[in-house]
Design an enzyme around this catalytic site. Sequence first.
Site, PDB file in Angstrom:
ATOM      1  N   GLY A  11      40.869  19.749  36.429  1.00  0.00           N
ATOM      2  CA  GLY A  11      40.481  19.987  37.482  1.00  0.00           C
ATOM      3  C   GLY A  11      39.160  19.320  38.014  1.00  0.00           C
ATOM      4  N   SER A  13      38.749  16.770  40.263  1.00  0.00           N
ATOM      5  CA  SER A  13      38.899  15.736  41.358  1.00  0.00           C
ATOM      6  C   SER A  13      37.908  16.235  42.338  1.00  0.00           C
ATOM      7  CB  SER A  13      40.238  16.048  41.851  1.00  0.00           C
ATOM      8  OG  SER A  13      40.476  17.508  42.327  1.00  0.00           O
ATOM      9  N   ARG A  14      37.436  17.539  41.981  1.00  0.00           N
ATOM     10  CA  ARG A  14      36.059  18.008  43.116  1.00  0.00           C
ATOM     11  C   ARG A  14      35.421  19.234  42.459  1.00  0.00           C
ATOM     12  NH1 ARG A  14      41.286  20.066  45.422  1.00  0.00           N
ATOM     13  NH2 ARG A  14      41.576  22.227  45.204  1.00  0.00           N
ATOM     14  N   ASN A  62      49.602  18.964  35.695  1.00  0.00           N
ATOM     15  CA  ASN A  62      49.477  20.266  35.746  1.00  0.00           C
ATOM     16  C   ASN A  62      49.160  21.178  34.578  1.00  0.00           C
ATOM     17  OD1 ASN A  62      49.953  22.878  36.738  1.00  0.00           O
ATOM     18  ND2 ASN A  62      51.898  22.687  37.239  1.00  0.00           N
ATOM     19  N   VAL A  63      48.252  21.554  34.649  1.00  0.00           N
ATOM     20  CA  VAL A  63      47.747  22.375  33.298  1.00  0.00           C
ATOM     21  C   VAL A  63      48.652  23.550  33.073  1.00  0.00           C
ATOM     22  CG1 VAL A  63      45.256  21.569  33.411  1.00  0.00           C
ATOM     23  CG2 VAL A  63      45.945  23.921  34.537  1.00  0.00           C
ATOM     24  N   SER A 141      34.741  33.584  35.138  1.00  0.00           N
ATOM     25  CA  SER A 141      33.982  33.952  36.326  1.00  0.00           C
ATOM     26  C   SER A 141      33.393  35.424  36.457  1.00  0.00           C
ATOM     27  CB  SER A 141      34.949  34.147  37.580  1.00  0.00           C
ATOM     28  OG  SER A 141      34.248  34.455  38.682  1.00  0.00           O
ATOM     29  N   TYR A 154      43.327  36.671  40.241  1.00  0.00           N
ATOM     30  CA  TYR A 154      42.129  36.067  39.684  1.00  0.00           C
ATOM     31  C   TYR A 154      41.351  36.505  38.608  1.00  0.00           C
ATOM     32  CZ  TYR A 154      38.119  32.621  40.229  1.00  0.00           C
ATOM     33  OH  TYR A 154      37.158  31.827  40.110  1.00  0.00           O
ATOM     34  N   ALA A 156      42.168  39.083  36.859  1.00  0.00           N
ATOM     35  CA  ALA A 156      42.729  39.141  35.660  1.00  0.00           C
ATOM     36  C   ALA A 156      42.738  37.923  34.617  1.00  0.00           C
ATOM     37  CB  ALA A 156      44.339  39.734  35.729  1.00  0.00           C
ATOM     38  N   LYS A 158      40.787  35.450  34.955  1.00  0.00           N
ATOM     39  CA  LYS A 158      39.334  35.025  34.179  1.00  0.00           C
ATOM     40  C   LYS A 158      38.782  36.039  33.116  1.00  0.00           C
ATOM     41  CE  LYS A 158      38.770  31.701  36.813  1.00  0.00           C
ATOM     42  NZ  LYS A 158      38.540  30.203  36.319  1.00  0.00           N
ATOM     43  N   ILE A 187      29.600  29.795  43.818  1.00  0.00           N
ATOM     44  CA  ILE A 187      28.998  28.483  43.753  1.00  0.00           C
ATOM     45  C   ILE A 187      29.779  27.850  45.140  1.00  0.00           C
ATOM     46  CG2 ILE A 187      28.896  26.336  42.436  1.00  0.00           C
ATOM     47  CD1 ILE A 187      27.692  28.553  41.065  1.00  0.00           C
TER      48      ILE A 187
HETATM   49  P1  NAP Z   1      37.806  23.969  43.831  1.00  0.00           P
HETATM   50  O1  NAP Z   1      36.829  23.238  44.339  1.00  0.00           O
HETATM   51  O2  NAP Z   1      39.001  24.424  44.411  1.00  0.00           O
HETATM   52  O3  NAP Z   1      38.762  22.836  42.660  1.00  0.00           O
HETATM   53  C1  NAP Z   1      39.760  22.955  41.745  1.00  0.00           C
HETATM   54  C2  NAP Z   1      40.263  21.908  40.905  1.00  0.00           C
HETATM   55  O4  NAP Z   1      41.154  22.371  40.125  1.00  0.00           O
HETATM   56  C3  NAP Z   1      40.608  20.723  41.559  1.00  0.00           C
HETATM   57  O5  NAP Z   1      40.166  19.687  40.941  1.00  0.00           O
HETATM   58  C4  NAP Z   1      42.124  20.946  41.424  1.00  0.00           C
HETATM   59  O6  NAP Z   1      42.652  19.315  41.272  1.00  0.00           O
HETATM   60  C5  NAP Z   1      42.336  21.607  40.054  1.00  0.00           C
HETATM   61  N1  NAP Z   1      43.695  22.049  39.836  1.00  0.00           N
HETATM   62  C6  NAP Z   1      44.144  23.193  40.587  1.00  0.00           C
HETATM   63  N2  NAP Z   1      45.287  23.570  40.129  1.00  0.00           N
HETATM   64  C7  NAP Z   1      45.335  22.792  38.894  1.00  0.00           C
HETATM   65  C8  NAP Z   1      46.502  22.502  37.898  1.00  0.00           C
HETATM   66  N3  NAP Z   1      47.545  23.319  38.068  1.00  0.00           N
HETATM   67  N4  NAP Z   1      46.381  21.366  37.143  1.00  0.00           N
HETATM   68  C9  NAP Z   1      45.295  20.752  37.021  1.00  0.00           C
HETATM   69  N5  NAP Z   1      44.291  20.786  37.846  1.00  0.00           N
HETATM   70  C10 NAP Z   1      44.339  21.877  38.804  1.00  0.00           C
HETATM   71  O7  NAP Z   1      37.309  24.892  42.601  1.00  0.00           O
HETATM   72  P2  NAP Z   1      35.804  25.033  41.910  1.00  0.00           P
HETATM   73  O8  NAP Z   1      35.137  26.259  42.904  1.00  0.00           O
HETATM   74  O9  NAP Z   1      35.121  23.865  41.722  1.00  0.00           O
HETATM   75  O10 NAP Z   1      36.011  25.874  40.773  1.00  0.00           O
HETATM   76  C11 NAP Z   1      36.260  25.305  39.494  1.00  0.00           C
HETATM   77  C12 NAP Z   1      36.268  26.453  38.432  1.00  0.00           C
HETATM   78  O11 NAP Z   1      35.391  27.408  38.355  1.00  0.00           O
HETATM   79  C13 NAP Z   1      37.801  27.211  38.566  1.00  0.00           C
HETATM   80  O12 NAP Z   1      38.315  27.684  37.345  1.00  0.00           O
HETATM   81  C14 NAP Z   1      37.141  28.440  39.441  1.00  0.00           C
HETATM   82  O13 NAP Z   1      37.994  29.612  39.041  1.00  0.00           O
HETATM   83  C15 NAP Z   1      35.731  28.696  38.579  1.00  0.00           C
HETATM   84  N6  NAP Z   1      34.791  29.386  39.336  1.00  0.00           N
HETATM   85  C16 NAP Z   1      34.400  28.968  40.626  1.00  0.00           C
HETATM   86  C17 NAP Z   1      33.460  29.656  41.159  1.00  0.00           C
HETATM   87  C18 NAP Z   1      32.978  29.431  42.524  1.00  0.00           C
HETATM   88  O14 NAP Z   1      32.173  29.966  43.347  1.00  0.00           O
HETATM   89  N7  NAP Z   1      33.344  28.170  43.285  1.00  0.00           N
HETATM   90  C19 NAP Z   1      33.072  30.993  40.872  1.00  0.00           C
HETATM   91  C20 NAP Z   1      33.622  31.431  39.683  1.00  0.00           C
HETATM   92  C21 NAP Z   1      34.435  30.461  38.851  1.00  0.00           C
HETATM   93  P3  NAP Z   1      43.853  19.029  42.604  1.00  0.00           P
HETATM   94  O15 NAP Z   1      43.114  19.225  43.955  1.00  0.00           O
HETATM   95  O16 NAP Z   1      44.167  17.829  42.102  1.00  0.00           O
HETATM   96  O17 NAP Z   1      44.834  20.243  42.339  1.00  0.00           O
END
Ligand code: NAP
Length: 246
Positions: A11, A13-14, A62-63, A141, A154, A156, A158, A187
């Site tokens: 994941g 890509s962003r 797709n993971v 998380s 979510y 569950a 995490k 974040i």
């Molecule tokens: P995000 O901006 O929504 O990015 C999610 C990434 O996961 C994207 O690159 C997406 O790629 C990829 N992805 C989604 N489904 C996938 C799949 N089935 N197979 C492979 N890749 C997949 O999320 P983020 O905020 O950066 O969060 C990253 C991680 O940190 C996540 O696990 C999230 O739960 C955790 N987290 C985030 C926060 C927060 O506040 N942001 C807080 C706690 C934990 P595609 O677009 O190509 O599908």
Amino acid sequence: MLTGKIALVTGASRGIGRQTAITLARYGATVVINYNGAKERAEETAALIQEMGGRAVCYGCNVADYKAVETMMKEIVTQHGALDILVNNAGVTKDGLLLKMSEEDYDTVVDVNLKGTFHCIRHSARQMVKQRYGRIVNLSSVVGVYGNAGQVNYSASKAGIVGITKSAAKELGSRGITVNAVAPGFIVTEMTDAMPEDAKKQVTDRIAMKRLGRTEDVAELVAFLASDLAAYITGQVICVDGGMSI
Ligand code: NAP
């Protein structure tokens, strides 16, 4: 710090995954940027790394798909000869109150976040055992530790990642493989963008540092845990939340 290491960030890509890929590359790792649908954005991540003189390739997978992950791991090892660092970052949300949550929304989140983490560890561990070396960092998380209304699926997933982290750390520690989890608070990424401004303000008021987190705040910790500086740290869950959970 990571020169010569081969890293996979799921994941990437962003968001946090992209910043983690950039950070690992900045410390010298060759990074495989995994994505699911967003090929162009994954290529943007790779281009950002290449512009700063780093090495990166993209791999769509797709993971949540057990077989596809098995193939991805085999191809990474064939192409690069090793897999030293695995960052299980791919994640999705499908929020809703418990009384209204559909089975599909529950399953989707658990399949990507929790089973996806299992699939990636399952299919990379053999190579790491063979190498007698590995660094696995899982994105949990604070919600997985403390819970959150509207996120039973979510949280569950995490919380499950915490269990996988500790159990895998016990199984793999004797082979030179560490397994840790990072538990971010709030974040700023596209995952959290949708939240209304007044809700963000309420969250900020609960954070000791009085600001929302940046992707860099998480990525630097992941890089540390992926390095030899953290060789004796395993099975830990470290919150990166500016003091939100204290
Ligand atoms: P995000 O901006 O929504 O990015 C999610 C990434 O996961 C994207 O690159 C997406 O790629 C990829 N992805 C989604 N489904 C996938 C799949 N089935 N197979 C492979 N890749 C997949 O999320 P983020 O905020 O950066 O969060 C990253 C991680 O940190 C996540 O696990 C999230 O739960 C955790 N987290 C985030 C926060 C927060 O506040 N942001 C807080 C706690 C934990 P595609 O677009 O190509 O599908």
